[in-house]
Motif scaffolding. Structure first.
Motif, short mmCIF file in Angstrom:
data_model
loop_
_atom_site.label_atom_id
_atom_site.label_comp_id
_atom_site.label_asym_id
_atom_site.label_seq_id
_atom_site.Cartn_x
_atom_site.Cartn_y
_atom_site.Cartn_z
N SER A 124 -2.54 53.30 9.99
CA SER A 124 -2.99 54.00 11.10
C SER A 124 -1.44 54.93 11.58
O SER A 124 -1.24 55.62 11.66
N PRO A 170 -6.79 61.36 16.38
CA PRO A 170 -7.13 60.39 17.59
C PRO A 170 -5.56 60.63 18.85
O PRO A 170 -5.75 60.93 20.12
N LEU A 231 -12.78 64.78 20.07
CA LEU A 231 -13.92 63.40 18.97
C LEU A 231 -14.45 64.03 17.81
O LEU A 231 -14.99 64.50 16.13
N ILE A 242 -14.57 56.47 13.04
CA ILE A 242 -14.47 56.07 14.07
C ILE A 242 -14.81 54.64 13.36
O ILE A 242 -16.01 53.85 13.85
N LEU A 246 -17.06 53.19 20.90
CA LEU A 246 -17.13 54.73 21.57
C LEU A 246 -16.92 54.03 23.05
O LEU A 246 -16.15 54.69 23.39
N VAL A 249 -12.79 54.09 23.24
CA VAL A 249 -12.84 55.35 23.03
C VAL A 249 -12.49 55.83 24.50
O VAL A 249 -11.52 56.20 25.04
N ILE A 321 -5.58 54.12 20.72
CA ILE A 321 -6.55 54.85 20.16
C ILE A 321 -6.66 54.72 19.30
O ILE A 321 -8.12 54.54 18.26
N ARG A 322 -5.29 54.93 18.67
CA ARG A 322 -5.11 54.44 17.12
C ARG A 322 -5.75 53.03 16.74
O ARG A 322 -6.31 52.42 15.95
N VAL A 325 -9.65 53.50 16.79
CA VAL A 325 -10.47 54.26 15.95
C VAL A 325 -10.15 54.15 15.46
O VAL A 325 -11.09 53.79 13.87
#
Length: 361
Positions: A124, A170, A231, A242, A246, A249, A321-322, A325
Motif C-alpha cells: 500500500s 485513498p 471514491l 476497495i 464501506l 471507509v 484509509i490505506r 481500502v
C-alpha cells in the motif's frame, strides 16, 4: 503617472502590511517552514522500517541471516512471530511494513541455489516496495563469502502492480478534506464578525458550545459528499480496489472530517479577518501534506518530524484509509489511529470553546 504619487502609495501599502502581524508572519514563516521541511524532514532514503521475521528453520545460518538483515538498518524488529500467517496479520493491521519468511529447509535451499528467503511487503506504500527490492539485492548470508542474491523473492501485497494511483487516491481523500474543511470552518466565525451577525447572536440564549456545534454540522455533509466523489472517481477512472468495508471507509472519513472542523473552529477564534483565517489554514495545511506520509515515506523522516506528524490528523487518516481500502483492515484493528483522531477532536473542540467569546470584539 507621477513617481512621487506611486512612491506614496507604495509606502502606504508597506506600512499597512507591517501593521498586519499575521501577513508578516506568513511572509517569513512559510519559506522558513518549507526550507526546514524539505531540508530536514523529507528524506526519500527509507530506513528503520518496522519488520518481523518468521524463522521456520531455526538454524545457526538462519539466525545469522536475521542478524544481517537487521544490521543493514533498512528494517528494525518490532514483533516476534512464528508463522507466515502471523506476519500477514501484522501487515494488515499496519504494525509492520515488511515480513520475512525463512523456510524450514533454508539450508538445503541455499546450497541448491533455490529460493531461500521470501520478503513480504506492505504494497500500500510504493516507497516501501522499492526499499524491499533494494534489501533483496544486498549481499546477505552471515556465512562468509557466499551470497543469497537471486535466492530472495519479494511478494508485494495489496498493490502487486505498483500502480501509483492505488497508493495516492485513498490518501487524496484526506488531503482534500483537510484543505477544504479547515479553511471553510476557519472562516465561519470570522465571517460572522465581519458581517455583524454576532450582534444577533448576542441577544440569543445560544451557548458557545451550541454555536460551535451548529457551525460544524453542515460541513460534515460537505465532507461526506467530497469523500463519495473521490471514491467514485477513484474506482471508476483509476480502478482503485476497495478491499475493506464501506462502513470503515466512511467511518475513517468521519473521524477526519470532525477533527478538521474542530481545528478550523480553533483557527477562527484566533483570526480577525477571513484573509487571516485563510493564511493560518494554509500554514497548517503545508506540514500536514508533507509530513503525513501521503507524499513522502513516513519512516524516512527524522524522529522530530515524526513526532510533529503524530499530532496532525491527516497522518492518522492516511494510515486508516490505506489500511481499510487497500489492506482490508477494520477500524478496530487500527484502533491506535482511531483513538488519536478522537483525542485530537476533543482537545481542539475544548480549546475552541474556551477561546470563543460571544461578543463583538
Amino acid at each position: 503617472m507621477k513617481a512621487q504619487q506611486i512612491f506614496a502609495v507604495m509606502v502606504k501599502e508597506l506600512r499597512q502590511m507591517a501593521r498586519d502581524r499575521m501577513t508578516v508572519a506568513m511572509m517569513l514563516g512559510i519559506p522558513t517552514l518549507q526550507l526546514l521541511l524539505f531540508g530536514y524532514a523529507i528524506n526519500l532514503d527509507v530506513r528503520n522500517l518496522p519488520a518481523a521475521v518468521a524463522d521456520l528453520s531455526g538454524t545457526s545460518g538462519s539466525r545469522a541471516l536475521t542478524q544481517d538483515l537487521f544490521a543493514t538498518g533498512v528494517i528494525r524488529p518490532v514483533a516476534g512471530v512464528r508463522t507466515p500467517q502471523e506476519l500477514q496479520t501484522l501487515l494488515r493491521k499496519g504494525e509492520i511494513k515488511i515480513g520475512i519468511v525463512i523456510p524450514s529447509d533454508f539450508e538445503r535451499r541455499r546450497i541448491d541455489g533455490r529460493e531461500a528467503l521470501q520478503v513480504i511487503v506492505d504494497g500500500s506504500d510504493t516507497s516501501v516496495q522499492a526499499t524491499a527490492r533494494q534489501l533483496a539485492q544486498m549481499p546477505l548470508d552471515g556465512r562468509g563469502p557466499s551470497r543469497l542474491q537471486g535466492q530472495i523473492s519479494v511478494l508485494p501485497l495489496y498493490n502487486p502492480e505498483r500502480r501509483s494511483a492505488v497508493n495516492v487516491v485513498p490518501g487524496l481523500i484526506g488531503v482534500i478534506l483537510t484543505m477544504t474543511l479547515v479553511m471553510f470552518t476557519a472562516m465561519a466565525i470570522v465571517r460572522e464578525k465581519e458581517r455583524g451577525n454576532l450582534e444577533l447572536l448576542i441577544t440569543t440564549p445560544v451557548s458557545s458550545g451550541e454555536l460551535m456545534v451548529g457551525k460544524v454540522l453542515p460541513y460534515i455533509g460537505v465532507g461526506l459528499v467530497q469523500t463519495t466523489v473521490v471514491l467514485l472517481l477513484g474506482v471508476w477512472l483509476f480502478k482503485v480496489p476497495i478491499n475493506g468495508s464501506l462502513w470503515g471507509v466512511y467511518g475513517a472519513a468521519m473521524l477526519l472530517i470532525v477533527a478538521n472542523l474542530t481545528l478550523g473552529l480553533l483557527v477562527s477564534t484566533a483570526a480577525s479577518t477571513q484573509f487571516q483565517a485563510m493564511q493560518m489554514a494554509f500554514f497548517l495545511f503545508l506540514p500536514s501534506i508533507l509530513l503525513s506520509g501521503f507524499m513522502f515515506p513516513f519512516d524516512g523522516m527524522p524522529w522530530v518530524a515524526q513526532w510533529i506528524a503524530e499530532v496532525l490528523p491527516l497522518t492518522h487518516f492516511v494510515r486508516l484509509i490505506r489500511g481499510v481500502v487497500l489492506r482490508g483492515a477494520s477500524l478496530l484493528e487500527l484502533w491506535p489511529d482511531v483513538l488519536a483522531l478522537l483525542a485530537f477532536t476533543v482537545v481542539m473542540m475544548s480549546l475552541a470553546i474556551l477561546r470563543f467569546h460571544k461578543r463583538l470584539d
